[in-house]
Enzyme design. Structure first.
Site, PDB file in Angstrom:
ATOM      1  CE  LYS B  80      -3.933   1.892   2.668  1.00 14.52           C
ATOM      2  NZ  LYS B  80      -4.697   1.735   3.947  1.00 14.52           N
ATOM      3  CB  SER B 155      -7.920   3.785   2.901  1.00  9.49           C
ATOM      4  OG  SER B 155      -7.039   3.072   3.750  1.00  9.49           O
ATOM      5  CB  SER B 179      -8.035   1.032   5.842  1.00 10.53           C
ATOM      6  OG  SER B 179      -8.676   2.272   5.869  1.00 10.53           O
TER       7      SER B 179
END
Lengths: 102, 499
Positions: B80, B155, B179
């Site tokens: 990420k 997210s 997330s």
């Protein structure tokens, strides 16, 4: 917090100034409405939180963590300054922080 | 197309260990899949193809020399874009960090490098990890491989979609309010938020420091556990890192047995606001666990519904403080520095131009919640609710080993559906937030496809702090019984064009 909160354009503008964020008039208007809705929804916390409940700021019981005071290599100046918007003489160059008259 | 991309991480590692395939072949197959799929999915913000190929050849050479290799050696992974990785840009999907190359590498990323894993790129996310759909990415949203007009969650939607789209067999995420878990739920993958403090936050760009936790994302339970083991452990560079060894999650993930476990269904997470298809898949999974030998009881956690409100005060308050570091002075975007403007004006202009709408909203909300006159009513009350949520968990874990609920109230919603309604977006995190406030371990596992829309449903398992093994044990038991029903992993039910 029984009555719903209504943030004015001026109040949001002040908060944006405190947070150092330039907002357009359009952004200010949209945000004021959205913040009202959010604040109305989160206001439930003041009804649930009784006076005798202690607050928690962190899930872990934190204590200071100490380490030995030993000299270790740090990043070289080139690496530190490589991503600076502006630099001069191995230092970050920043806009003025004082007014002319000061 | 190579079928290597459909293999699990542990199977790929075994095949490389016995010499059936090379790391170079595995890496090339995944890079080819990324080239093919990215037009449609957009899971990556940066693909580090050359360095990944170099790494793969080095891993193959190391193996040929007879050196001992770790259990995930040679396995490709996506990271990420909220973690620093020197040599590649880190943007946090924000314009304010466009083109920023960090001078250091996050601890969890370094542990993957040390484990001879192959980092193939940085995955898309909501800007600074704020959102539930990746629509807040400054570089465009990620699309859900199950239905390209749907959100992949957020997210960490890029990390989840990269798995569901077979671009990587493993990825890493960060979880502040869901997330990792909500994207896992809506993409039919596995996502684990470890116990707070068990994986290092060093090099994770901070959103809300008391809530943020890095964790593994995978297509199956054992792969997640193997990555969990690689990532976690004490780090002197993170002062909130727990200085104790964690439980054996890999053995738990291999157990596939829930016999004798006491499983509590959270009474408050269901009913109004929950899609019938989600509730049905959830109940069927619970019934399956009961038939596999677990004891099921209903447990009330009366303060969980108030957790969402507490979270949307505590998190923005921490955000307003953490994101003050983006001041246009030492790195990042600088706007309006024409020699006449002051530092304060340059900060305002740069932050106004560099941050997106959701980031601005949360910074300003946090500034308000912390301002004098409102502090007690908002931030102070939220901290008390945090205490009550922790007490709910403590009481529950006196009665049961784990708590379970749907991971998120609905399946993947359509791109654009909630973008103008922040509160509707925030409700996607309703069930995941309590474990961030309390710091305990929590995970999402595939529960099947909703009878309503054929989209994946997530099954959340929560366990006490430092009992990460318990979520893996339940996850592996659930996986065993559901894969019998599906005739293989959930993704085998995906329509062919998704693969």
């Amino acid at each position: 917090m029984e009555t719903p909160v209504t943030l004015t354009h001026a109040e949001v503008s002040k908060l944006a100034r405190l947070a150092r964020i330039e907002l357009t008039d359009e952004e200010l208007t949209a945000m004021a409405g959205q913040l009202d809705v959010i604040l109305d929804a989160v206001a439930v916390v003041s009804q649930v939180a009784r006076a005798d409940v202690p607050p928690t700021s962190h899930a872990l019981q934190l204590a200071n963590v100490f380490r030995a005071d030993e000299v270790r290599p740090s990043l070289p100046p080139d690496a530190v300054l490589a991503m600076a918007p502006a630099c001069e003489d191995d230092r970050f160059r920043v806009p003025r922080i004082l007014q002319e008259e000061q | 197309m190579s079928t290597l991309i459909h293999e699990s991480a542990h199977r790929l590692a075994e095949m490389m260990a016995v010499g059936d395939i090379t790391c170079e072949e595995v890496t090339r197959a995944h890079l080819e899949r990324i080239t093919e799929a990215e037009d449609q999915i957009h899971a990556f913000l940066y693909v580090d193809a050359d360095r990944a190929m170099d790494t793969s050849r080095r891993v193959d050479a190391k193996r040929r020399s007879g050196e001992p290799m770790g259990p995930l050696a040679g396995v490709p992974i996506g990271v990420k874009d909220v973690f620093t990785y020197a040599g590649a840009p880190t943007t946090c999907a924000s314009k304010i960090l466009e083109g920023w190359h960090p001078p250091y590498t996050a601890t969890v990323v370094q542990r993957m490098i040390d484990a001879d894993m192959v980092i193939v790129g940085k995955t898309n996310m909501d800007e600074f990890a704020m959102g539930s759909s990746t629509e807040n990415s400054a570089y465009g949203p990620t699309h859900n491989p199950w239905a390209l007009d749907r959100i992949p969650g957020g997210s960490g939607g890029g990390s989840a979609a990269a798995l569901a789209g077979f671009e990587v067999p493993l990825s890493v995420g960060s979880d502040t309010g869901g997330s990792i878990r909500q994207p896992a739920a809506v993409t039919g993958t596995v996502g684990v938020k470890p116990t707070y403090g068990s994986s290092s936050r060093y090099g994770l760009v901070a959103m809300a420091s008391s809530l943020d936790q890095p964790g593994p994302c995978a297509r199956n339970v054992l792969d997640a556990a193997l990555l969990h083991q690689v990532m976690s452990g004490h780090d002197p560079k993170d002062s909130t890192s727990i200085d104790a060894s964690g439980p054996d999650v890999v053995t738990a993930a291999r157990s596939r047995d829930v016999t004798g476990m006491k499983i509590g269904v959270v009474k408050e997470f269901g009913g109004e606001g929950y899609a019938p298809g989600v509730e049905r898949s959830f109940r069927e999974a619970v019934a399956g666990l009961a038939s596999a030998g677990a004891e099921i009881v209903e447990v009330s956690c009366p303060h969980f519904p108030a957790a969402l409100g507490a979270y949307y005060l505590i998190m923005p308050s921490e955000v307003s403080s953490n994101l003050a570091r983006f001041d246009a002075m030492r790195y990042g975007l600088r706007v309006g520095d024409d020699g006449t403007t002051s530092a304060e004006q340059v900060m305002r202009l740069s932050r106004g131009a560099g941050f997106g709408a959701e980031v601005k909203r949360r910074i300003i909300l946090g500034t308000y919640a912390l301002s004098s006159g409102y502090y007690d009513a908002y931030y102070g009350s939220a901290q008390k609710v945090r205490t009550l949520v922790i007490q709910d968990f403590s009481n529950a874990f006196c009665q049961v080993d784990v708590l379970v609920s749907p991971t998120t109230p609905t399946t993947a919603f359509k791109l654009g559906e909630r973008i103008d309604d922040p509160m509707a977006m925030y409700k996607a995190d309703l069930c995941t937030i309590p474990s961030n406030l309390a710091g305990n371990v929590s995970a999402s596992f595939p529960a099947g496809l909703s009878a309503e829309d054929g989209l994946p449903v997530g099954f959340q398992v929560m366990a006490p702090p430092m009992r990460d093994d318990l979520v893996y044990r339940v996850g592996s038991g659930l996986e065993a019984l559901l894969e019998d029903r599906w005739g293989g992993p959930l993704w085998t039910l995906m329509k062919e064009e998704g693969r």
